[in-house]
Design an enzyme around this catalytic site. Structure first.
Site, PDB file in Angstrom:
ATOM      1  N   GLY A  88       9.186   6.414  -5.773  1.00  0.00           N
ATOM      2  CA  GLY A  88       9.684   5.927  -7.050  1.00  0.00           C
ATOM      3  C   GLY A  88       9.424   4.442  -7.195  1.00  0.00           C
ATOM      4  N   SER A  96      -1.463  10.763  -6.680  1.00  0.00           N
ATOM      5  CA  SER A  96      -0.472   9.753  -6.304  1.00  0.00           C
ATOM      6  C   SER A  96      -0.770   9.130  -4.950  1.00  0.00           C
ATOM      7  CB  SER A  96       0.920  10.388  -6.269  1.00  0.00           C
ATOM      8  OG  SER A  96       1.037  11.298  -5.201  1.00  0.00           O
ATOM      9  N   THR A 148       3.828   9.182  -4.509  1.00  0.00           N
ATOM     10  CA  THR A 148       3.765   8.786  -3.106  1.00  0.00           C
ATOM     11  C   THR A 148       4.090  10.011  -2.286  1.00  0.00           C
ATOM     12  OG1 THR A 148       4.544   6.530  -3.494  1.00  0.00           O
ATOM     13  CG2 THR A 148       5.012   7.421  -1.341  1.00  0.00           C
ATOM     14  N   ARG A 154      -1.053  -5.942  -5.983  1.00  0.00           N
ATOM     15  CA  ARG A 154       0.382  -5.596  -5.947  1.00  0.00           C
ATOM     16  C   ARG A 154       0.647  -4.624  -4.778  1.00  0.00           C
ATOM     17  NH1 ARG A 154       3.341  -0.467  -6.200  1.00  0.00           N
ATOM     18  NH2 ARG A 154       5.392  -0.903  -7.040  1.00  0.00           N
ATOM     19  N   VAL A 155       1.682  -4.929  -4.033  1.00  0.00           N
ATOM     20  CA  VAL A 155       2.084  -4.054  -2.930  1.00  0.00           C
ATOM     21  C   VAL A 155       3.492  -3.553  -3.239  1.00  0.00           C
ATOM     22  CG1 VAL A 155       2.670  -3.993  -0.470  1.00  0.00           C
ATOM     23  CG2 VAL A 155       0.609  -5.195  -1.235  1.00  0.00           C
ATOM     24  N   THR A 215       0.626   6.085  -0.059  1.00  0.00           N
ATOM     25  CA  THR A 215       0.611   6.086  -1.522  1.00  0.00           C
ATOM     26  C   THR A 215      -0.568   5.326  -2.090  1.00  0.00           C
ATOM     27  OG1 THR A 215       1.985   5.587  -3.456  1.00  0.00           O
ATOM     28  CG2 THR A 215       1.937   3.935  -1.742  1.00  0.00           C
TER      29      THR A 215
HETATM   30  N1  ASP Z   1       7.144   3.574  -4.311  1.00  0.00           N
HETATM   31  C1  ASP Z   1       5.743   3.508  -4.633  1.00  0.00           C
HETATM   32  C2  ASP Z   1       5.402   2.144  -5.107  1.00  0.00           C
HETATM   33  O1  ASP Z   1       6.213   1.537  -5.801  1.00  0.00           O
HETATM   34  C3  ASP Z   1       5.331   4.449  -5.655  1.00  0.00           C
HETATM   35  C4  ASP Z   1       5.965   5.801  -5.633  1.00  0.00           C
HETATM   36  O2  ASP Z   1       6.655   6.139  -4.735  1.00  0.00           O
HETATM   37  O3  ASP Z   1       5.766   6.572  -6.552  1.00  0.00           O
HETATM   38  O4  ASP Z   1       4.296   1.700  -4.855  1.00  0.00           O
END
Ligand code: ASP
Length: 376
Positions: free
Chosen positions: A273, A94, A221, A249-250, A239
């Site tokens: 998330g 991740s 993340t 994509r950010v 992450t």
């Molecule tokens: N929040 C992160 C994103 O959307 C991914 C994650 O936290 O799992 O890039």
């Protein structure tokens, strides 16, 4: 003026209304001055992977950061060293090295750091070729007048700062998973040698077509925040972002106020998330502002989750039950060392990592909904 309010009075005031009443008229609209506790219960709070031994190393992220802050190290140095354990771990897909790549098979990393006392912030997004994105974000904070560098510019900056640039941050694991995904979305061109896979692939395609990526696998993340005994705060989020994302994509992780926020003397917050849900509500900034107004971290994270839940207007984001087809978790730590984390869903993965005087451990997140997330 508010700085003159003594700590005893601040604590007695407690709730939002009490603190608000002590502030000068109009101050709430302009980020009230900070009432900084003189001492805190030191703590490190992180997403659950902050205390998972996937690489068999001697210490997890929260243990490493904790040991450093109790030795008197700067809290951001301690956190960057802690999250680096996860970034460098080839088995954590991740974050960092071996993070799941974008749709083109390229690992693009996002990271953000904030230093409370120094009031510094730095972030990188869509960074390729450097395993330790949080350290590059730290260099942005320390060596530039900027807060966010992206893509090629972020990589050139890292090169200039002496970071090793690698061609490819994939591991065998992340490449295998990417290839599996390719086969599933494009079976006409990418052949699946294992016919038994096809049934699963069809189900997966249906999910993707419905706009619902596998909620257990698509995100990942690490967020970590720390407060020292002197009340100094720092926070980090790093992450590889959403798996198979459109290149470029950010997510929320590197965006100040979305995936990470820290205000000196007040608190720190972060998120993991579905980034898009959080970008829409800037949850971390909002949580820290609730702490500033006197909320307990738990109340602040639950209120932020309610905002995420209420922000869903499109059916494609809901599951068959009409509930969110994704999860979001928020973590909060205040300047006195109180902490909490909340998630949309309950379940075995609804937990976070803590290390304080009571030792390293997992703590269940407070769920907003009574159900577990639907997985395929
Ligand atoms: N929040 C992160 C994103 O959307 C991914 C994650 O936290 O799992 O890039």
């Amino acid at each position: 003026m508010a700085e003159r309010i003594r700590r005893r009075e601040f604590l007695r005031a407690g709730a939002t209304a009490g603190v608000a009443a002590m502030l000068p008229r109009g101050a709430l609209g302009q980020a009230p001055a900070v009432v900084r506790p003189k001492t805190a219960r030191p703590a490190v709070v992180a997403s659950a992977n902050g205390h998972e031994f996937t690489n068999g190393g001697p210490r997890t992220c929260v243990q490493e950061a904790w040991e450093r802050i109790v030795r008197g190290e700067d809290p951001l140095d301690a956190l960057v060293a802690g999250v680096e354990i996860v970034e460098l771990d080839p088995l954590d897909d991740s974050v960092g090295f071996g993070g799941l790549p974008n749709a083109d098979g390229v690992v693009q990393l996002d990271a953000c750091v904030m230093h409370g006392p120094k009031r510094r912030a730095g972030a990188v997004a869509a960074l390729e070729g450097v395993r330790t994105a949080a350290r590059v974000a730290r260099a942005v904070a320390d060596h530039t007048d900027h807060h966010l560098l992206v893509g090629r510019g972020a990589q050139e900056f890292a090169r200039g700062m002496g970071f090793r640039i690698e061609d490819d941050l994939n591991t065998e694991n992340s490449r295998r998973k990417w290839l599996e995904w390719k086969r599933r979305i494009d079976p006409g061109h990418w052949l699946d040698p294992d016919r038994r896979e096809r049934a699963a692939a069809a189900a997966r395609r249906e999910m993707i077509a419905a706009g619902r990526l596998d909620p257990e696998k698509a995100w990942g993340t690490i967020h970590a925040s720390a407060v020292t005994s002197a009340g100094a705060l720092a926070s980090v989020t790093t992450t590889s972002g959403l798996a198979w994302k459109i290149p470029g994509r950010v997510g929320d992780s590197p965006i100040l106020g979305a995936g990470n926020y820290c205000a000196d003397g007040v608190g720190a917050a972060g998120s993991t998330g579905r980034g898009e849900a959080n970008l829409f509500s800037l949850g971390s900034f909002w949580i820290v502002e609730q702490l500033r107004l006197g909320s307990h971290p738990k109340d602040a994270v639950m209120a932020a989750l309610r905002r995420v839940r209420e922000g869903i207007a499109e059916k494609r984001l809901l599951d068959a039950r009409g509930l969110p087809g994704f999860d979001v978790k928020f973590y909060a730590l205040d300047a006195g060392g109180r902490f909490a984390a909340g998630s949309l869903y309950r379940g075995p993965r609804a937990r976070f990592a803590v290390c304080d005087a009571d030792g390293p451990r997992f703590v269940p997140t407070e769920p907003l909904l009574d159900q577990e997330i639907l997985t395929q």
